[in-house]
Design a protein around this motif. Structure first.
Motif, short mmCIF file in Angstrom:
data_model
loop_
_atom_site.label_atom_id
_atom_site.label_comp_id
_atom_site.label_asym_id
_atom_site.label_seq_id
_atom_site.Cartn_x
_atom_site.Cartn_y
_atom_site.Cartn_z
N THR A 97 0.67 -1.12 0.14
CA THR A 97 -0.10 0.30 -0.11
C THR A 97 0.89 1.22 -0.04
O THR A 97 0.45 2.50 -0.16
CB THR A 97 -0.79 -0.17 1.23
N GLU A 124 -15.67 0.63 -9.22
CA GLU A 124 -16.41 0.03 -8.06
C GLU A 124 -17.88 -0.38 -8.07
O GLU A 124 -18.30 -1.44 -7.48
CB GLU A 124 -16.22 0.96 -6.84
N HIS A 147 -6.35 -6.17 -9.13
CA HIS A 147 -5.29 -5.39 -9.08
C HIS A 147 -5.29 -4.62 -10.62
O HIS A 147 -5.25 -5.03 -11.66
CB HIS A 147 -3.82 -5.72 -9.11
N ARG A 156 -4.00 2.30 -12.26
CA ARG A 156 -4.75 3.18 -11.31
C ARG A 156 -3.86 2.94 -9.77
O ARG A 156 -4.23 3.57 -8.86
CB ARG A 156 -6.39 2.73 -11.14
N ASP A 157 -3.11 2.16 -9.87
CA ASP A 157 -2.26 1.86 -8.59
C ASP A 157 -3.08 1.30 -7.39
O ASP A 157 -3.12 1.80 -6.45
CB ASP A 157 -1.45 2.95 -8.02
N THR A 158 -4.12 0.57 -7.78
CA THR A 158 -5.35 0.30 -6.93
C THR A 158 -5.53 -1.36 -6.77
O THR A 158 -5.28 -2.10 -7.71
CB THR A 158 -6.71 0.89 -7.72
N PHE A 211 -8.49 -3.54 -5.47
CA PHE A 211 -10.26 -3.66 -5.07
C PHE A 211 -10.53 -5.21 -5.00
O PHE A 211 -10.28 -6.16 -5.53
CB PHE A 211 -10.79 -3.24 -6.37
N CYS A 240 -11.60 -0.83 -1.41
CA CYS A 240 -10.81 -0.04 -2.80
C CYS A 240 -9.47 0.81 -2.09
O CYS A 240 -9.80 1.60 -1.19
CB CYS A 240 -11.67 0.71 -3.56
N ARG A 296 -6.18 2.64 -2.60
CA ARG A 296 -4.98 3.15 -3.55
C ARG A 296 -3.86 3.22 -3.04
O ARG A 296 -3.66 3.74 -2.14
CB ARG A 296 -5.67 4.39 -4.33
#
Length: 644
Positions: free
Chosen positions: A10, A113, A128, A132-134, A136, A210, A212
């Protein structure tokens, strides 16, 4: 059905240990024995164990979008994926497989989302998105499939299908959560979002998370909830017809499979209805599986046979001995945290039987909660009428006194066993219902726990779980309120947990058509009088099924899926219970009051009281501790007592 695991940095983009990821995957081999898949890139690692059900040739995971920037690991089934594919193709997305999994990555690209709003099914997935470097994560609306996660001190977010996946990570905080212990001895399971460990959580029903990279970690978002509007004025005949049509659609969606498919058939209303509808949708005979018991008090196999004969199913039956108690340690290993529903034993056995013949089985789980089938619902409604007749100011002192002084009389005819009713009458609706479903009531837990441990609880009561959900229920209808509570607690923490672990232990996928969220939403619009009428539970359901099932199946007393604990603990397990409950393992935790443990064992084994449920919960807690084999760490003094 599958097992998933993942790690997400993270804060940055560290490389994760491949050997660690393999251990996290291998420990859930039983969830997906067909193959394993991995994906590694800076800051993320994903793993997947596959049980092949749909798209056997090209459904491997992790699965990616067209340019490889979005990857998903997924456990479950998206039943409406065939409807979503053309919609997503019209938006420009290109599909390379026939798998429902691929719908998830493209739906994420299209709707973000909110993609979960479009899925109809049972699911838990981690996705992944590199651009978006995310990360979920999401869990289905009724929490059929599990999702555990942990945020570690170094900023790593770990997730997996079972708690044992997270336990492979050396940085997981494995100190025991005292509040989880309180919940377990009240409910028989640790309620969402807690786990038995301070360092791990469960994603709740209808929740997504979610994250980021580089931003604060948010709380999970609830993307769905059921609302009991009770405002549908439909008549009985039309409701029966619509219910039958909805059931047929739900079952049809869950019969899509490229591997052998069948159903559990207990002889109860729910599973019998599912089998009847399957038979009407299938050209070939349905495969059905039943467990019988050699103790007639627990045996429903004759009713299952009536349904099997009527629909000419390929019916497989195995008889379980009434002394089938060899699974205690097996169950402790399966559930990873304390779990005290003894019907896990026959559930394990029926899954074991089913896997010999099929890879996918439909079940009747969820019917009692949505249709109003539990006997405790009818008891609660009667108590609510009595509570409504007396003001709280009079009711609380009067019935509180009677509840304290009236003797407990488990041995007496039911009409004389009034102590619990008096106690319930002194409470409000939520507390009374919590009291009725508790394994150990509040006064029993106060005696069970040591003074030191009670101090560490800081006044916390598992009743808070029910209070929290009741505050979100948006209904004051007596039946709807407790149905809502069960959909958020008992169905999730007990029923779905039991079936998921027992089925996955045998690499068997179980699908629950009575938990279809569109069906549940529709049922929540119906007035409670269509669910319970007089002393008849599941009124509408039974009326709708009258053309399909024998009268003696529909209208006989409910038996449940029980085992003879009381007799076990006075007979073949007498010494084992005494050794476990009074032994060193529990004593070393500092949690329990030794004198009360002695009372529970002595009073039960002498026949003076039936303490089978509390003793089973203690037996399973002791087995959980032994199964950890030293893996649990002391809890901080400010939260819970130290554990040896």
């Amino acid at each position: 059905m599958c097992g998933i695991a993942g790690l997400f940095d993270t804060r940055g983009k560290r490389d994760f240990d491949r050997a660690l990821m393999q251990r996290m995957s291998d420990v859930q081999h039983h969830r997906g024995p067909d193959e394993a898949g991995y994906h590694f890139e800076p800051g993320v690692a994903l793993a997947h164990r596959r049980l092949s059900i749909i798209d056997l040739a090209t459904g491997q995971q992790p699965l990616f979008n067209e340019d490889g920037s979005v990857a998903v690991v997924f456990n479950g089934e998206i039943y409406n994926f065939q409807e979503l594919v053309p919609e997503l193709e019209a938006l420009g997305h290109v599909f390379h497989t026939r798998s429902d999994t691929e719908v998830i990555v493209h739906a994420w690209e299209a709707w973000g989302e909110d993609c979960v709003q479009r899925f109809r099914g049972m699911f838990a997935f981690g996705l992944h998105d590199r651009k978006r470097d995310t990360l979920f994560m999401a869990r289905d609306r009724l929490a059929v499939k599990p999702m555990f996660y942990a945020l570690l001190e170094d900023g790593t977010l770990a997730f997996g299908s079972e708690l044992k996946v997270l336990m492979q990570h050396p940085a997981l905080d494995r100190r025991m959560d005292a509040l989880a212990v309180e919940e377990y001895f009240a409910l028989g399971y640790v309620a969402e979002p807690r786990t038995i460990f301070l360092g791990a959580k469960k994603l709740g029903p209808g929740e997504s998370l979610c994250i980021r990279r580089g931003l604060p970690i948010p709380e999970p978002r609830q993307y769905w909830d059921v609302e009991f509007t009770l405002d549908n004025n439909i008549g009985l005949a039309d409701a029966s017809a619509e219910l039958t049509a909805r059931l047929r659609e739900s079952v049809r969606l869950r019969m899509i499979s490229e591997v052998p498919l069948g159903a559990f058939l207990s002889g109860g209303v729910d599973s019998s209805a599912v089998v009847a509808i399957m038979a009407g949708l299938s050209d070939a005979p349905v495969n059905t599986c039943s467990i019988g018991f050699d103790d007639p008090k627990f045996n429903e196999s004759e009713f299952a046979q009536k349904v099997a004969d009527r629909y000419r199913t390929n019916h497989f039956v195995e008889t379980v001995k009434s002394d089938d108690f060899d699974l205690i340690d097996t169950l402790a290993a399966l559930y990873d945290e304390p779990y005290a529903d003894s019907s896990a034993i026959p559930t394990y056995r029926v899954c074991q039987l089913a896997r010999k013949h099929v890879t996918v089985a439909l079940s009747g789980d969820g019917g009692d909660e949505s249709f109003g089938g539990y006997r405790r619902y009818r008891m609660h409604l009667m108590e609510e009428k009595m509570r409504a007749a007396l003001p709280q100011g009079l009711r609380q002192p009067l019935f509180g006194l009677l509840g304290r002084v009236y003797p407990k009389a488990d041995w007496a005819p039911r009409v004389f066993r009034a102590k619990t009713t008096f106690q319930a009458m002194a409470r409000d609706a939520v507390e009374a219902y919590f009291h009725s479903v508790s394994l150990l009531r509040g006064d029993m837990r106060a005696r069970l726990f040591s003074a030191h441990f009670r101090g560490q609880l800081g006044g916390y009561d598992a009743l808070d779980v029910f209070r929290r959900h009741a505050a979100q229920a948006r209904t004051d209808d007596p039946l709807a309120l407790i149905q809502y509570l069960d959909l958020k607690t008992y169905l999730v923490g007990d029923i779905n947990t039991k079936v998921d672990r027992a089925s996955m232990a045998h690499s068997l996928e179980v699908r629950e058509p009575l938990m279809d969220h569109e069906l549940v939403e529709w049922l929540a619009t119906l007035p409670s009088g269509l669910k319970i009428q007089g002393n008849e539970g599941k009124y509408l359901f039974k009326k709708a099924m009258e053309p399909y099932l024998p009268h003696e199946v529909l209208y006989r007393p409910k038996m449940g899926f029980a085992v003879p604990l009381a007799r076990w603990f006075r007979g073949p397990l007498k010494q084992r219970v005494r050794d476990a409950v009074l032994g060193e393992t529990l004593a070393a935790t500092g949690i329990f009051n030794r004198e009360y443990l002695q009372h529970l064992v002595d009073a039960h084994q002498s026949g003076a009281r039936d303490y089978s449920a509390p003793l089973w919960s203690l037996l399973m807690f002791e087995a959980f501790l032994r199964n950890l084999d030293g893996a649990v760490k002391p809890a901080p003094e400010s939260v819970a007592p130290a554990l040896a």
